[in-house]
Design an enzyme around this catalytic site. Structure first.
Site, PDB file in Angstrom:
ATOM      1  N   GLU A  38       0.870  -1.167   0.000  1.00 52.50           N
ATOM      2  CA  GLU A  38       0.000   0.000   0.000  1.00 52.50           C
ATOM      3  C   GLU A  38       0.914   1.226   0.000  1.00 52.50           C
ATOM      4  O   GLU A  38       1.822   1.312   0.839  1.00 52.50           O
ATOM      5  CB  GLU A  38      -0.878  -0.019   1.259  1.00 52.50           C
ATOM      6  CG  GLU A  38      -1.880   1.107   1.247  1.00 52.50           C
ATOM      7  CD  GLU A  38      -2.745   1.194   2.498  1.00 52.50           C
ATOM      8  OE1 GLU A  38      -2.685   0.291   3.353  1.00 52.50           O
ATOM      9  OE2 GLU A  38      -3.457   2.206   2.608  1.00 52.50           O
ATOM     10  N   ARG A 264       5.757 -13.181   9.318  1.00 51.73           N
ATOM     11  CA  ARG A 264       6.390 -11.905   8.995  1.00 51.73           C
ATOM     12  C   ARG A 264       7.751 -11.826   9.672  1.00 51.73           C
ATOM     13  O   ARG A 264       8.045 -12.586  10.596  1.00 51.73           O
ATOM     14  CB  ARG A 264       5.502 -10.735   9.418  1.00 51.73           C
ATOM     15  CG  ARG A 264       5.302 -10.632  10.927  1.00 51.73           C
ATOM     16  CD  ARG A 264       4.185  -9.671  11.291  1.00 51.73           C
ATOM     17  NE  ARG A 264       4.497  -8.289  10.989  1.00 51.73           N
ATOM     18  CZ  ARG A 264       3.891  -7.558  10.035  1.00 51.73           C
ATOM     19  NH1 ARG A 264       2.934  -8.088   9.312  1.00 51.73           N
ATOM     20  NH2 ARG A 264       4.218  -6.314   9.849  1.00 51.73           N
ATOM     21  N   LYS A 274       4.640   0.652   9.437  1.00 56.24           N
ATOM     22  CA  LYS A 274       4.783   1.941   8.757  1.00 56.24           C
ATOM     23  C   LYS A 274       4.201   3.075   9.594  1.00 56.24           C
ATOM     24  O   LYS A 274       4.711   4.187   9.573  1.00 56.24           O
ATOM     25  CB  LYS A 274       4.060   1.881   7.406  1.00 56.24           C
ATOM     26  CG  LYS A 274       4.886   1.221   6.325  1.00 56.24           C
ATOM     27  CD  LYS A 274       4.198   1.304   4.983  1.00 56.24           C
ATOM     28  CE  LYS A 274       3.263   0.138   4.787  1.00 56.24           C
ATOM     29  NZ  LYS A 274       2.669   0.034   3.467  1.00 56.24           N
TER      30      LYS A 274
END
Ligand code: ATP
Ligand code: MG
Length: 562
Positions: A38, A264, A274
């Site tokens: 994104e 992850r 982020k």
């Protein structure tokens, strides 16, 4: 990078096993993956893991990896992020060829799919407020309650959805929801919202749309449109897989990609989201997304990490199904190993102390040959000027030093790297402060090249630069940005409380050998005995060099922990 062989040193990870099997059975002769960020921030080292996995599989199995921007939330996204993400992926050594896509390219198709869901009585327009919806949703232990708007007719739904699209309603007044199961044990299946009204300009579609599709709905359909074979994502999406499959099954799309989840990357001494990295930038705790202390790709690049070192790191940590933590030392070791083979050796003095060699001729300048790499003769050599006045590291002199101190004290002899043996004779101090101003030494002209003809040995070898020719520079030494292994561990304490106040030390009056005077930004070298350094790409200018220390020669944190 293209067509590199599958990694044969380690057994294949579970995802590569699946891809291998699918290729063998002919289910997917050409695997197609995608990297779907994104564009709401810069990429970090966690994304590198996903990039290396998705593009790595495409390269190893003769497949394809699409670069796709998942740009469905215009309130947080910007084209500046799109640009930085593309730069970072390319810099890491991967290429998407012509396969650059944006979820926003599919807005029209996604809208058509939504109409189809309505026609199949699998979606409805809901007027509940977000608070009401939350109350109706139920909990993990209690089923939810159906919305009073759930049984609207197809015609009414089509009309209302059209009105949503036309901008007739206010934000938050209506949403489109999938009609699944309010009693499902999986909360994601309790009639999830698939479209919301947002009267926000989109970085690519401008003001064309005022309704935007939600992530879960968009992602599976974008994958299907692009004919992705293996949709690889992190474990937190495991609970979303039933919804992923529901949307594709319900719409009977000709292609149904398989979602596979992997663990992850969690790395100690940093934060990875982020949102948190953004806070560090916006609140000025760091100088920007590419601050060399940030674990962003752009920060690591500026710090002096090579693409190969990051790829090596990702290979080393591998792909698994269980959450785990990787020690920051593993990443630092990857760059250390890489730079050890690639970085030319030079001499740089961080905290200079002047040495006058009293028996060396006043006007003489010698040129001394120095190897650029101790193990690799192909890297050649350079000439270093040497004369009566040189600078050494202040910490290489100690008055009344203990016996084990193999550097300089009055009466002690050391080897100057590539040059001569020198012996310290006296110390000149500032009369009032007592600060050491310079050392007076003598040299032995017979020891050129570092050996005495009489066979006498010295234990210490120190680095130096010639006083007349050295280039003044700034050196920035970095430590980890956080003082604790997991800054997020305690939900009641802001992660920024754990910032390391000493994460940046700037030394303004360091000196490097003259061979570096015209070196380009981004140049990586080893300052002998001091670590690997890289010329800063933002602040360094000819005549005003700035070096970032990428990493020290040894892992100082491993020692600290003991
Ligand atoms: P963050 O949580 O840091 O904001 P994100 O998951 O929201 O990251 P996206 O832009 O959605 O960021 O991520 C793009 C891809 O990178 C996704 O497929 C995501 O699963 C993957 N990814 C993100 N963080 C990690 C991580 N720490 N380790 C491995 N893959 C990751
Ligand atoms: Mg995300």
């Amino acid at each position: 990078m293209s067509n590199s062989e599958p990694n044969t040193e380690k057994p294949l990870d579970f995802i590569r096993q699946i891809v291998t099997e699918d290729q063998k059975t002919g289910k997917h002769a050409t695997p197609v993956t995608r990297f779907p960020p994104e564009p709401n921030g810069f990429l970090h080292i966690g994304h590198a893991k996903s990039i290396c996995l998705n593009f790595g599989i495409a390269n190893e199995f003769n497949g394809r990896c699409n670069m796709r921007f998942d740009d469905t939330n215009p309130s947080k996204e910007e084209s500046a992020y799109v640009k930085s993400i593309q730069e970072d992926v390319k810099w890491l050594g991967f290429s998407w060829g012509d396969n650059l896509f944006y979820a926003s390219d599919y807005f029209e198709k996604l809208y058509e799919f939504a109409l189809e869901l309505i026609r199949r009585e699998k979606a409805f327009v809901c007027d509940l407020s977000s608070e009401e919806m939350r109350a109706y949703r139920g909990t993990l232990t209690e089923p939810g309650k159906e919305s009073p708007y759930r049984n609207r007719s197809v015609e009414e739904n089509l009309e209302l959805f059209q009105a949503m699209k036309n901008g007739d309603f206010e934000e938050g007044s209506h949403v489109l929801r999938a009609k699944i199961d309010m009693a499902s044990p999986n909360l994601n299946m309790r009639d999830p919202v698939i479209y919301r009204i947002m009267k926000v300009v989109h970085h690519r579609t401008g003001d064309k749309w005022c309704i935007y599709p939600m992530y879960d709905y968009t992602h599976c359909l974008s994958d299907a449109i692009e004919e992705i074979t293996h949709s690889l994502c992190t474990l937190e999406f495991e609970n979303h897989r039933p919804l992923y499959d529901w949307v594709l099954d319900t719409l009977e799309t000709p292609v149904h990609p398989r979602q596979i989840e992997f663990a992850r990357l969690n790395l100690t001494y940093t934060v990875m989201s982020k949102r948190k990295l953004m806070q560090l930038v916006q609140e000025g705790h760091v100088s920007g997304w590419n601050d060399p202390r940030m674990l962003t790709i752009s920060g690591l690049r500026r710090r002096g990490y090579s693409p190969a070192s990051i790829r090596d790191f990702c290979k080393e940590i591998g792909i698994g199904k269980k959450e785990s933590w990787i020690d920051m030392g593993v990443l630092e070791n990857a760059v250390r190993n890489d730079l050890n083979t690639t970085a030319p050796r030079v001499m740089g003095v961080l905290d200079p102390l002047k040495v006058v060699i009293t028996n060396y001729p006043e006007d003489k300048i010698e040129e001394i040959e120095a190897r650029n790499h101790p193990q690799n003769p192909d890297m050649g050599s350079r000439m270093l000027p040497f004369s009566r006045e040189i600078f050494i590291e202040r910490t290489d002199f100690l008055e009344n030093a203990p016996k084990k101190f193999f550097r300089l004290d009055i009466g002690r002899e050391v080897r100057l790297r590539y040059a001569y043996f020198i012996t310290c004779v006296s110390v000149v101090k500032d009369e009032t402060s007592g600060e050491i101003l310079e050392l007076h030494c003598t040299y032995d002209p017979e020891t050129y090249g570092g050996n005495a003809p009489d066979g006498r040995k010295v234990k210490g070898t120190i680095h130096w630069v010639d006083a007349r020719h050295a280039v003044k520079c700034e050196v920035r030494l970095y430590d980890r940005l956080f003082e604790v292994e997991n800054p997020d561990v305690d939900k009641d304490v802001d992660f920024k409380e754990h910032l390391n106040p000493d994460s940046l030390t700037s030394i303004k009056n360091s000196l490097v050998e003259p061979s570096l005077a015209d070196a380009e930004p981004g140049t990586c070298v080893q300052f002998e005995r001091q670590g690997y350094f890289c010329i800063d790409s933002m602040n360094s200018k000819p005549g005003n060099l700035v070096f970032n220390r990428t990493v020290s020669l040894r892992d100082s944190w491993a020692k600290r922990k003991k």
